[in-house]
Scaffold this motif. Structure first.
Motif, PDB file in Angstrom:
ATOM      1  N   LYS A  44     -18.511  37.721  37.188  1.00  0.00           N
ATOM      2  CA  LYS A  44     -17.053  37.881  37.135  1.00  0.00           C
ATOM      3  C   LYS A  44     -16.666  39.188  36.439  1.00  0.00           C
ATOM      4  O   LYS A  44     -15.752  39.883  36.879  1.00  0.00           O
ATOM      5  CB  LYS A  44     -16.411  36.708  36.392  1.00  0.00           C
ATOM      6  N   MET A  45     -17.352  39.501  35.356  1.00  0.00           N
ATOM      7  CA  MET A  45     -17.047  40.730  34.620  1.00  0.00           C
ATOM      8  C   MET A  45     -17.324  41.958  35.481  1.00  0.00           C
ATOM      9  O   MET A  45     -16.538  42.903  35.507  1.00  0.00           O
ATOM     10  CB  MET A  45     -17.871  40.786  33.331  1.00  0.00           C
ATOM     11  N   LEU A  46     -18.436  41.948  36.201  1.00  0.00           N
ATOM     12  CA  LEU A  46     -18.781  43.061  37.075  1.00  0.00           C
ATOM     13  C   LEU A  46     -17.762  43.206  38.204  1.00  0.00           C
ATOM     14  O   LEU A  46     -17.328  44.310  38.530  1.00  0.00           O
ATOM     15  CB  LEU A  46     -20.193  42.884  37.642  1.00  0.00           C
ATOM     16  N   GLU A  47     -17.381  42.077  38.789  1.00  0.00           N
ATOM     17  CA  GLU A  47     -16.413  42.109  39.889  1.00  0.00           C
ATOM     18  C   GLU A  47     -15.041  42.588  39.420  1.00  0.00           C
ATOM     19  O   GLU A  47     -14.281  43.163  40.191  1.00  0.00           O
ATOM     20  CB  GLU A  47     -16.310  40.743  40.545  1.00  0.00           C
ATOM     21  N   ALA A  48     -14.747  42.349  38.134  1.00  0.00           N
ATOM     22  CA  ALA A  48     -13.460  42.779  37.582  1.00  0.00           C
ATOM     23  C   ALA A  48     -13.463  44.265  37.215  1.00  0.00           C
ATOM     24  O   ALA A  48     -12.449  44.796  36.789  1.00  0.00           O
ATOM     25  CB  ALA A  48     -13.113  41.934  36.357  1.00  0.00           C
ATOM     26  N   GLU A  53     -23.482  48.571  32.104  1.00  0.00           N
ATOM     27  CA  GLU A  53     -23.904  48.868  30.749  1.00  0.00           C
ATOM     28  C   GLU A  53     -23.097  48.066  29.728  1.00  0.00           C
ATOM     29  O   GLU A  53     -23.648  47.505  28.787  1.00  0.00           O
ATOM     30  CB  GLU A  53     -23.770  50.370  30.440  1.00  0.00           C
ATOM     31  N   ASP A  54     -21.767  48.024  29.918  1.00  0.00           N
ATOM     32  CA  ASP A  54     -20.906  47.266  29.007  1.00  0.00           C
ATOM     33  C   ASP A  54     -21.195  45.774  29.075  1.00  0.00           C
ATOM     34  O   ASP A  54     -21.216  45.085  28.053  1.00  0.00           O
ATOM     35  CB  ASP A  54     -19.430  47.524  29.317  1.00  0.00           C
ATOM     36  N   VAL A  55     -21.407  45.283  30.280  1.00  0.00           N
ATOM     37  CA  VAL A  55     -21.688  43.853  30.452  1.00  0.00           C
ATOM     38  C   VAL A  55     -23.006  43.486  29.771  1.00  0.00           C
ATOM     39  O   VAL A  55     -23.090  42.489  29.051  1.00  0.00           O
ATOM     40  CB  VAL A  55     -21.722  43.475  31.950  1.00  0.00           C
ATOM     41  N   LEU A  56     -24.033  44.293  29.961  1.00  0.00           N
ATOM     42  CA  LEU A  56     -25.328  44.011  29.342  1.00  0.00           C
ATOM     43  C   LEU A  56     -25.235  44.105  27.819  1.00  0.00           C
ATOM     44  O   LEU A  56     -25.798  43.267  27.108  1.00  0.00           O
ATOM     45  CB  LEU A  56     -26.395  44.962  29.870  1.00  0.00           C
TER      46      LEU A  56
END
Length: 106
Positions: A44-48, A53-56
């Motif tokens: 969801k975070m990636l799709e948004a 890098e931030d997600v990891l």
């Protein structure tokens, strides 16, 4: 959305990326239901529009902060923190032995 100069969707779909990251990070230490939830949140975070890098970074920070007594994520958090300390100790011991020993003992 780039990771290591490549677009994540061009390499693999967000869903696959998220599931591989979760599985590679916690393995068998977390049950499938909890891993599916975590991978879904990452997807969801990636799709948004969040960068990989931030997600990891955020996922690692969250896992590192989990109480080791947590019945769902505690064992994985403990192992993750140990791996981070061991990696830092190895890197620092090549440069600054006293700092490495202080880090690993704390």
């Amino acid at each position: 959305m780039y990771f290591n100069n490549h677009s994540i969707p061009a390499i693999i779909p967000f869903r696959v990326f998220a599931h591989q990251f979760v599985n590679n990070t916690v393995g068998l230490l977390v049950n499938n239901r909890d891993k599916l939830w975590a991978a879904s949140e990452i997807e969801k975070m990636l799709e948004a529009g969040a960068s990989p890098e931030d997600v990891l970074h955020q996922a690692a920070a969250v896992l590192a902060s989990v109480d080791f007594n947590n019945i769902h994520w505690g064992t994985a958090a403990q192992r993750f923190n140990h791996k981070i300390k061991a990696t830092l100790f190895t890197r620092l011991s090549k440069v600054d032995q006293p700092q490495a020993c202080q880090l690993y003992s704390g």
